[in-house]
Write a protein that holds these residues in place. Structure first.
Motif, PDB file in Angstrom:
ATOM      1  N   GLN A   1       0.850  -1.188   0.000  1.00  0.00           N
ATOM      2  CA  GLN A   1       0.000   0.000   0.000  1.00  0.00           C
ATOM      3  C   GLN A   1       0.884   1.237   0.000  1.00  0.00           C
ATOM      4  O   GLN A   1       1.802   1.353   0.821  1.00  0.00           O
ATOM      5  CB  GLN A   1      -0.902   0.000   1.227  1.00  0.00           C
ATOM      6  CG  GLN A   1      -1.868   1.157   1.256  1.00  0.00           C
ATOM      7  CD  GLN A   1      -2.833   1.055   2.417  1.00  0.00           C
ATOM      8  OE1 GLN A   1      -2.770   0.131   3.224  1.00  0.00           O
ATOM      9  NE2 GLN A   1      -3.732   2.013   2.518  1.00  0.00           N
TER      10      GLN A   1
ATOM     11  N   THR B   1       0.821   5.722  -0.634  1.00  0.00           N
ATOM     12  CA  THR B   1      -0.045   6.888  -0.581  1.00  0.00           C
ATOM     13  C   THR B   1       0.393   7.892  -1.634  1.00  0.00           C
ATOM     14  O   THR B   1       1.582   8.204  -1.737  1.00  0.00           O
ATOM     15  CB  THR B   1       0.031   7.541   0.819  1.00  0.00           C
ATOM     16  OG1 THR B   1      -0.297   6.555   1.792  1.00  0.00           O
ATOM     17  CG2 THR B   1      -0.919   8.700   0.938  1.00  0.00           C
TER      18      THR B   1
ATOM     19  N   SER C   1       0.141  -1.047 -11.180  1.00  0.00           N
ATOM     20  CA  SER C   1       1.156  -1.830 -10.467  1.00  0.00           C
ATOM     21  C   SER C   1       2.387  -2.076 -11.328  1.00  0.00           C
ATOM     22  O   SER C   1       3.521  -1.941 -10.861  1.00  0.00           O
ATOM     23  CB  SER C   1       0.576  -3.168 -10.005  1.00  0.00           C
ATOM     24  OG  SER C   1      -0.398  -2.963  -9.007  1.00  0.00           O
TER      25      SER C   1
END
Length: 77
Positions: A7, A9, A30
């Motif tokens: 994860q 940000t 990704s």
């Protein structure tokens, strides 16, 4: 290849710009982020190697060619 989810940000403007890029649309977020991380790590590796060479030559400058300039003979015009 065994992959793990990670994860991260990012602000919305960066995500929007990323999602509009045709390469991202084709490959996926990704894949593009993986490419970016690989490029970053390669650049850092190259910088680390260059720094090591720089430090090595600063600590022990090459002297084997130091007197070559005095040995040179320039042609007369």
């Amino acid at each position: 290849i065994n992959m793990k989810p990670v994860q991260i940000t990012m602000d919305e403007a960066l995500i929007d710009a990323l999602d509009r890029d045709p390469h991202v649309v084709e490959r996926g977020r990704s894949a593009v982020v993986r490419e970016a991380v690989k490029a970053y790590l390669a650049r850092r590796r190259d910088e680390t190697i260059a720094d090591a060479y720089r430090r090595g030559y600063e600590e022990s400058p090459a002297t084997e060619f130091a007197d070559w300039a005095a040995q040179g003979v320039w042609p007369e015009k």
